[in-house]
Structures are given as structure tokens and as C-alpha cells.
Design an enzyme around this catalytic site. Sequence first.
Site, PDB file in Angstrom:
ATOM      1  CG  ASP A   1       6.789 -13.385 -12.360  1.00 12.85           C
ATOM      2  OD1 ASP A   1       7.292 -14.323 -11.693  1.00 12.85           O
ATOM      3  OD2 ASP A   1       7.024 -12.182 -12.126  1.00 12.85           O
TER       4      ASP A   1
ATOM      5  CE  LYS B   1       8.331  -8.022 -13.557  1.00 13.72           C
ATOM      6  NZ  LYS B   1       7.786  -9.417 -13.551  1.00 13.72           N
TER       7      LYS B   1
ATOM      8  CG  ASP C   1       5.026 -11.274  -9.198  1.00 10.06           C
ATOM      9  OD1 ASP C   1       6.195 -11.700  -9.257  1.00 10.06           O
ATOM     10  OD2 ASP C   1       4.525 -10.806  -8.161  1.00 10.06           O
ATOM     11  CG  ASN C   2       6.968  -8.558 -10.020  1.00 11.08           C
ATOM     12  OD1 ASN C   2       7.081  -9.460 -10.839  1.00 11.08           O
ATOM     13  ND2 ASN C   2       7.453  -8.654  -8.793  1.00 11.08           N
TER      14      ASN C   2
ATOM     15  CD  GLU D   1       9.893 -11.548  -5.846  1.00  7.38           C
ATOM     16  OE1 GLU D   1       8.745 -11.119  -5.644  1.00  7.38           O
ATOM     17  OE2 GLU D   1      10.424 -11.516  -6.952  1.00  7.38           O
TER      18      GLU D   1
HETATM   19  C1  LIG Z   1      13.994  -2.038  -9.442  1.00  8.24           C
HETATM   20  C2  LIG Z   1      13.679  -3.498  -9.158  1.00  8.24           C
HETATM   21  C3  LIG Z   1      14.397  -4.507  -9.814  1.00  8.24           C
HETATM   22  C4  LIG Z   1      14.103  -5.828  -9.566  1.00  8.24           C
HETATM   23  C5  LIG Z   1      13.085  -6.130  -8.677  1.00  8.24           C
HETATM   24  C6  LIG Z   1      12.771  -7.515  -8.383  1.00  8.24           C
HETATM   25  C7  LIG Z   1      11.894  -8.267  -9.329  1.00  8.24           C
HETATM   26  C8  LIG Z   1      10.909  -9.050  -8.725  1.00  8.24           C
HETATM   27  C9  LIG Z   1      10.119  -9.860  -9.535  1.00  8.24           C
HETATM   28  O1  LIG Z   1       9.138 -10.639  -8.989  1.00  8.24           O
HETATM   29  C10 LIG Z   1      10.272  -9.893 -10.914  1.00  8.24           C
HETATM   30  O2  LIG Z   1       9.444 -10.699 -11.641  1.00  8.24           O
HETATM   31  C11 LIG Z   1      11.273  -9.101 -11.506  1.00  8.24           C
HETATM   32  C12 LIG Z   1      11.518  -9.111 -12.975  1.00  8.24           C
HETATM   33  O3  LIG Z   1      12.198  -8.242 -13.486  1.00  8.24           O
HETATM   34  N1  LIG Z   1      11.018 -10.131 -13.664  1.00  8.24           N
HETATM   35  C13 LIG Z   1      11.327 -10.275 -15.073  1.00  8.24           C
HETATM   36  C14 LIG Z   1      11.303 -11.748 -15.391  1.00  8.24           C
HETATM   37  C15 LIG Z   1      11.886 -12.202 -16.487  1.00  8.24           C
HETATM   38  C16 LIG Z   1      11.900 -13.669 -16.778  1.00  8.24           C
HETATM   39  O4  LIG Z   1      11.041 -13.939 -17.900  1.00  8.24           O
HETATM   40  C17 LIG Z   1      11.837 -14.153 -19.071  1.00  8.24           C
HETATM   41  N2  LIG Z   1      11.242 -13.313 -20.108  1.00  8.24           N
HETATM   42  C18 LIG Z   1      11.192 -11.983 -20.120  1.00  8.24           C
HETATM   43  N3  LIG Z   1      10.500 -11.533 -21.187  1.00  8.24           N
HETATM   44  C19 LIG Z   1      10.098 -12.634 -21.867  1.00  8.24           C
HETATM   45  C20 LIG Z   1       9.343 -12.822 -23.049  1.00  8.24           C
HETATM   46  N4  LIG Z   1       8.869 -11.779 -23.746  1.00  8.24           N
HETATM   47  N5  LIG Z   1       9.111 -14.082 -23.464  1.00  8.24           N
HETATM   48  C21 LIG Z   1       9.575 -15.116 -22.747  1.00  8.24           C
HETATM   49  N6  LIG Z   1      10.295 -15.010 -21.607  1.00  8.24           N
HETATM   50  C22 LIG Z   1      10.564 -13.765 -21.184  1.00  8.24           C
HETATM   51  C23 LIG Z   1      13.247 -13.794 -18.699  1.00  8.24           C
HETATM   52  O5  LIG Z   1      14.171 -14.557 -19.435  1.00  8.24           O
HETATM   53  C24 LIG Z   1      13.270 -14.140 -17.225  1.00  8.24           C
HETATM   54  O6  LIG Z   1      13.378 -15.535 -17.009  1.00  8.24           O
HETATM   55  C25 LIG Z   1      12.088  -8.275 -10.698  1.00  8.24           C
HETATM   56  C26 LIG Z   1      12.367  -5.135  -8.023  1.00  8.24           C
HETATM   57  C27 LIG Z   1      12.674  -3.803  -8.255  1.00  8.24           C
HETATM   58 MG   LIG Z   2       7.883 -11.459 -10.430  1.00 12.12          MG
END
Ligand SMILES: Cc1ccc(Cc2cc(O)c(O)c(C(=O)NC/C=C/[C@H]3O[C@@H](n4cnc5c(N)ncnc54)[C@H](O)[C@@H]3O)c2)cc1
Ligand SMILES: [Mg+2]
Length: 214
Positions: free
Chosen positions: A141, A144, A169-170, A199
Site C-alpha cells: 500500500d 504504486k 491495495d489500489n 476508500e
Molecule cells: C490520482 C489519485 C491520487 C490519490 C488517490 C488516493 C490514494 C488511495 C490510496 O489507497 C493510496 O494508497 C494512495 C497512495 O498514493 N498511497 C501511497 C502511500 C504511501 C505511504 O507509504 C509510504 N511509502 C511510500 N513508498 C515507500 C517506500 N518505498 N518505503 C517505505 N514507505 C513508503 C509513504 O511515506 C506513505 O506513508 C492514494 C487516488 C487517485
Molecule cells: Mg492505498
Amino acid sequence: TQSTRPQRLLGAVQKNATRGHPRSVIQAIDHFCRNKEWAMNVGDEKGCILDSVVSEVSPATVLELGTYCGYSTVRIASRLPPHAKLITLEFNPEFAVIARQVIAWAGVEDKVQLVEGASGDWIPRMKEQFGVKTFDLVFLDHWKDRYLPDTKLMEECGLLRKGSILLADNVICPGTPDYLEYVRNSPRYESQYFKSHLEYTKVEDGLEKSVFLG
Ligand SMILES: Cc1ccc(Cc2cc(O)c(O)c(C(=O)NC/C=C/[C@H]3O[C@@H](n4cnc5c(N)ncnc54)[C@H](O)[C@@H]3O)c2)cc1
Ligand SMILES: [Mg+2]
């Protein structure tokens, strides 16, 4: 100074949830995200699918990639069998600080190891650092575009065994096309899509459950 959304989410937990009751923490976050501020937690609809997979797998070792505020961490940890362990990776220190407090409020901290750092750095160190042999369940999660490279890295590091489950997820929104193509076409995975919604919205999204065949 201005508070951040994760800080306001934590405030809602401390105000409305009962210490030591994970379900009340989940309910407080879902209420906050539905009625006050949307946040990217897996949420209650996809969360029920996550719950059923965790209960079905009854994993002894779980890896979560992307803790954020700890919503899914609490959801998973509260359904683990005794002595099971959940390692969750989060590289944003600000989010990690919030997640630790959410996890503590829920009273699941003894099942959870929150590791601050990037998945790419920590996946190769899981065995030596945490004495992990393989993961029974991985919940993806985080960013992506990291799902596929991190999955390949877990394979290379021998962290997956015959029967390990990846739950992502997603896979529709925001979408993880390269990951989906890989797990759906690789002979090393048996994949299944669970249709749901992004969500707290009516937008389509879903979880992909993939069994590693070894
Ligand atoms: C266009 C659009 C935009 C947003 C959404 C909505 C939407 C709905 C969702 O359920 C989503 O999960 C997301 C989403 O982008 N999730 C990214 C989540 C990152 C978290 O994980 C952390 N992280 C990221 N890379 C790493 C990594 N290598 N090692 C360790 N931690 C990492 C970050 O620090 C954050 O804590 C977005 C829907 C559509
Ligand atoms: Mg998510």
C-alpha cells in the site's frame, strides 16, 4: 503552527477511540475520513476484504509496505493469531511518529514492528535484521510504482515461500498497471481481483490477492 492531516487524524483517534480497543480506533479514523478529511487509508469497505484475507491466512509473519497513519497496521494486527508478528515499513518520519501513536492507542504495539526507512533498503535486510525467514502475507500500500520492483526484490531475497500471499491495495485507483500485468501473467502467481471502491468514495478500486507458487 498549522497541524497536519495525520496529526488531526491522530487527534480524532485520541478524542473518540477507547485505548486498547482496535475496533474503536478503526471506527474513529473511518468517521474522521468520511466526515472531516479524506485520507488514504485502505478504509472500511476494502478493509473488510483485508480482514477476511488475514483471517483466512492466519499468518505468523506479515510485511506491510507503507504504514502511513497505521490504519491497516491496526486492522491487520488486531486479527493476528497470538505470537504472530507484523513488520511495517514507513520512510516518512512524520507519518511514522503518528502511526506509532495510533498503534499504541489501539494497544497492538507488541505485535507490530514499525521500521522507519525505504522498502528497497530494508527488504534485503529482513532476514539478518529481524530473523524473518519468509512472509506468509505481504500487504502492499505504498507508492504504486514500487509494488513491482519490491515484489521482484522479495522474490530475489527469498522472502516468499510456496503459498505466500501478496495483497495489493489500489490496483485500479491510483492503479498499478505494471504490477497487475506481472502477477496476472507470471506462471509463479495465482491472482484474484476483489472489486471494491476507493476508500470513502464511489470510485471503483480493488485489491489484488496473489498466491506465490514457488
Ligand atoms: C490520482 C489519485 C491520487 C490519490 C488517490 C488516493 C490514494 C488511495 C490510496 O489507497 C493510496 O494508497 C494512495 C497512495 O498514493 N498511497 C501511497 C502511500 C504511501 C505511504 O507509504 C509510504 N511509502 C511510500 N513508498 C515507500 C517506500 N518505498 N518505503 C517505505 N514507505 C513508503 C509513504 O511515506 C506513505 O506513508 C492514494 C487516488 C487517485
Ligand atoms: Mg492505498
